[in-house]
Design a protein around this motif. Structure first.
Motif, PDB file in Angstrom:
ATOM      1  N   ILE A 170      -0.176 -25.954 -13.223  1.00  0.00           N
ATOM      2  CA  ILE A 170      -0.533 -24.701 -12.566  1.00  0.00           C
ATOM      3  C   ILE A 170      -1.214 -23.820 -13.603  1.00  0.00           C
ATOM      4  O   ILE A 170      -0.750 -23.712 -14.746  1.00  0.00           O
ATOM      5  N   THR A 171      -2.334 -23.239 -13.233  1.00  0.00           N
ATOM      6  CA  THR A 171      -3.095 -22.423 -14.175  1.00  0.00           C
ATOM      7  C   THR A 171      -3.949 -21.418 -13.411  1.00  0.00           C
ATOM      8  O   THR A 171      -4.166 -21.561 -12.198  1.00  0.00           O
ATOM      9  N   PHE A 172      -4.406 -20.402 -14.110  1.00  0.00           N
ATOM     10  CA  PHE A 172      -5.401 -19.481 -13.564  1.00  0.00           C
ATOM     11  C   PHE A 172      -6.763 -19.870 -14.137  1.00  0.00           C
ATOM     12  O   PHE A 172      -6.932 -19.922 -15.361  1.00  0.00           O
ATOM     13  N   GLU A 173      -7.715 -20.165 -13.260  1.00  0.00           N
ATOM     14  CA  GLU A 173      -9.058 -20.500 -13.695  1.00  0.00           C
ATOM     15  C   GLU A 173      -9.953 -19.272 -13.584  1.00  0.00           C
ATOM     16  O   GLU A 173      -9.923 -18.549 -12.576  1.00  0.00           O
ATOM     17  N   PHE A 191       7.175 -30.245 -15.681  1.00  0.00           N
ATOM     18  CA  PHE A 191       7.911 -29.388 -14.758  1.00  0.00           C
ATOM     19  C   PHE A 191       9.054 -30.180 -14.129  1.00  0.00           C
ATOM     20  O   PHE A 191       8.960 -31.396 -13.933  1.00  0.00           O
ATOM     21  N   SER A 192      10.120 -29.453 -13.779  1.00  0.00           N
ATOM     22  CA  SER A 192      11.233 -30.054 -13.049  1.00  0.00           C
ATOM     23  C   SER A 192      11.751 -29.049 -12.032  1.00  0.00           C
ATOM     24  O   SER A 192      11.435 -27.861 -12.101  1.00  0.00           O
ATOM     25  N   TYR A 230       7.776 -18.942 -16.035  1.00  0.00           N
ATOM     26  CA  TYR A 230       7.072 -19.131 -17.305  1.00  0.00           C
ATOM     27  C   TYR A 230       5.720 -18.436 -17.199  1.00  0.00           C
ATOM     28  O   TYR A 230       5.309 -17.999 -16.139  1.00  0.00           O
ATOM     29  N   THR A 231       5.047 -18.301 -18.315  1.00  0.00           N
ATOM     30  CA  THR A 231       3.736 -17.661 -18.328  1.00  0.00           C
ATOM     31  C   THR A 231       2.675 -18.668 -17.906  1.00  0.00           C
ATOM     32  O   THR A 231       2.494 -19.703 -18.549  1.00  0.00           O
ATOM     33  N   ILE A 232       1.973 -18.369 -16.831  1.00  0.00           N
ATOM     34  CA  ILE A 232       0.952 -19.280 -16.337  1.00  0.00           C
ATOM     35  C   ILE A 232      -0.239 -19.272 -17.289  1.00  0.00           C
ATOM     36  O   ILE A 232      -0.777 -18.213 -17.602  1.00  0.00           O
ATOM     37  N   PRO A 233      -0.677 -20.423 -17.793  1.00  0.00           N
ATOM     38  CA  PRO A 233      -1.819 -20.448 -18.711  1.00  0.00           C
ATOM     39  C   PRO A 233      -3.109 -20.037 -18.008  1.00  0.00           C
ATOM     40  O   PRO A 233      -3.288 -20.254 -16.807  1.00  0.00           O
ATOM     41  N   VAL A 234      -4.002 -19.436 -18.770  1.00  0.00           N
ATOM     42  CA  VAL A 234      -5.292 -18.978 -18.269  1.00  0.00           C
ATOM     43  C   VAL A 234      -6.380 -19.847 -18.882  1.00  0.00           C
ATOM     44  O   VAL A 234      -6.434 -20.025 -20.106  1.00  0.00           O
ATOM     45  N   GLY A 235      -7.252 -20.403 -18.031  1.00  0.00           N
ATOM     46  CA  GLY A 235      -8.299 -21.297 -18.508  1.00  0.00           C
ATOM     47  C   GLY A 235      -9.445 -20.558 -19.178  1.00  0.00           C
ATOM     48  O   GLY A 235      -9.551 -19.329 -19.134  1.00  0.00           O
ATOM     49  N   THR A 260       8.762 -22.412  -7.134  1.00  0.00           N
ATOM     50  CA  THR A 260       9.649 -22.231  -8.288  1.00  0.00           C
ATOM     51  C   THR A 260       9.755 -23.570  -9.006  1.00  0.00           C
ATOM     52  O   THR A 260       9.648 -24.637  -8.376  1.00  0.00           O
ATOM     53  N   ALA A 261       9.948 -23.507 -10.316  1.00  0.00           N
ATOM     54  CA  ALA A 261      10.083 -24.724 -11.108  1.00  0.00           C
ATOM     55  C   ALA A 261      10.551 -24.357 -12.503  1.00  0.00           C
ATOM     56  O   ALA A 261      10.477 -23.198 -12.915  1.00  0.00           O
ATOM     57  N   LYS A 262      11.039 -25.359 -13.226  1.00  0.00           N
ATOM     58  CA  LYS A 262      11.400 -25.190 -14.630  1.00  0.00           C
ATOM     59  C   LYS A 262      10.351 -25.901 -15.483  1.00  0.00           C
ATOM     60  O   LYS A 262       9.892 -26.985 -15.133  1.00  0.00           O
ATOM     61  N   TYR A 263      10.000 -25.280 -16.592  1.00  0.00           N
ATOM     62  CA  TYR A 263       8.969 -25.817 -17.472  1.00  0.00           C
ATOM     63  C   TYR A 263       9.528 -25.959 -18.878  1.00  0.00           C
ATOM     64  O   TYR A 263      10.040 -25.001 -19.451  1.00  0.00           O
TER      65      TYR A 263
END
Length: 267
Positions: A249-252, A191-192, A23-28, A183-186
């Motif tokens: 999980i995110t990019f800060e 998440f799972s 998935y697309t990691i969100p950006v803070g 790895t994970a499902k969102y």
């Protein structure tokens, strides 16, 4: 200088989706801060081209309202010829975490610097490989690698045409080689099927640009003044202590401006 910074910033834009493909990691939001760095150093010439230096530094944060980090280290360098210098060293770092606790770490590094002189101008490129060790008992190892390996690449331009002052500018990129991966499902909210896959994630996580001035007061005494812009782009993972559940999980992102003043005694 501005053109180089723009190219490097544009290169960072695709990184938000490269670390994981599920998935697309969100950006803070971009956070900003004004800080300061104050250093004292001693440089001893051991032989021709061989130098030993010891340096200590204090770093202020939160608009100069708090001490965020202090460090002390030693560096050994050898100038092979006018175009090549080799070095290595150790730094002990104690950094204040957001929880209010201090986090000690040990940093070891080796570097190689190539440089050329063109009239009164000097151009150099330094590649520094560093390993930073933290106590694994004091952290969640599924969120942070206790032995972080990074490469710093710095391109520096300095003008040597004046008698006692030498203005300079540099740009530095920092690459992390072994961040935690998973790895994970969102499903849009949770998440799972989370699985920790090791320390295999690599990306550019810092861009620095600086303008500075070296002022040689005498043969032994020198001052250094620097205005440093520091753009940070760090992946932040939140898991449980057992590493079985991924919470977020995110990019800060952060842009920190630092006013740096240093003094060095050479003999």
């Amino acid at each position: 200088m501005k053109r180089i910074l723009m190219i490097c910033l544009l290169a960072l834009l695709p990184l938000a989706g490269q670390a994981q493909d599920y998935y697309t990691i969100p950006v803070g939001d971009l956070e900003t801060d004004l800080g300061g760095r104050f250093s004292l150093g001693v440089d001893k010439k051991l032989a021709k081209g061989l130098h030993l230096s010891v340096d200590g530094e204090l770093r202020m944060k939160d608009n100069f309202s708090a001490l965020g980090r202090w460090q002390i280290g030693a560096d050994l360098s050898y100038k092979v010829n006018p175009y090549l210098k080799l070095g290595g060293g150790y730094i002990f770092i104690d950094k204040l975490k957001t929880s209010g606790a201090w986090s000690p770490r040990h940093r070891f590094y080796v570097d190689v610097t190539g440089g050329i002189r063109a009239g009164d101008w000097r151009f150099s490129l330094r590649e520094r490989l560093q390993l930073t060790h933290r106590n694994a008992d004091d952290m969640n190892v599924f969120q942070t690698n206790p032995n972080s390996l990074m490469l710093k690449s710095r391109f520096k331009v300095q003008y040597k045409g004046f008698q006692s002052v030498s203005p300079y500018a540099y740009v530095e990129l920092r690459n992390v080689f072994n961040d935690p991966a998973c790895t994970a499902k969102y499903n849009g909210t949770t998440f799972s099927d989370y699985v920790f896959t090791g320390y295999t994630d690599a990306y550019v996580n810092r861009l620095r640009g600086a303008l500075g001035l070296e002022w040689k007061l005498s043969k032994q005494h020198a001052l250094d003044f620097t205005l440093l812009g520091d753009y940070c782009y760090d992946k932040v993972i939140d898991t449980n202590a057992e590493g079985t559940k991924l919470k977020s999980i995110t990019f800060e992102r952060a842009f920190n401006t630092n006013i740096c003043i240093g003094y060095k005694f050479s003999f």
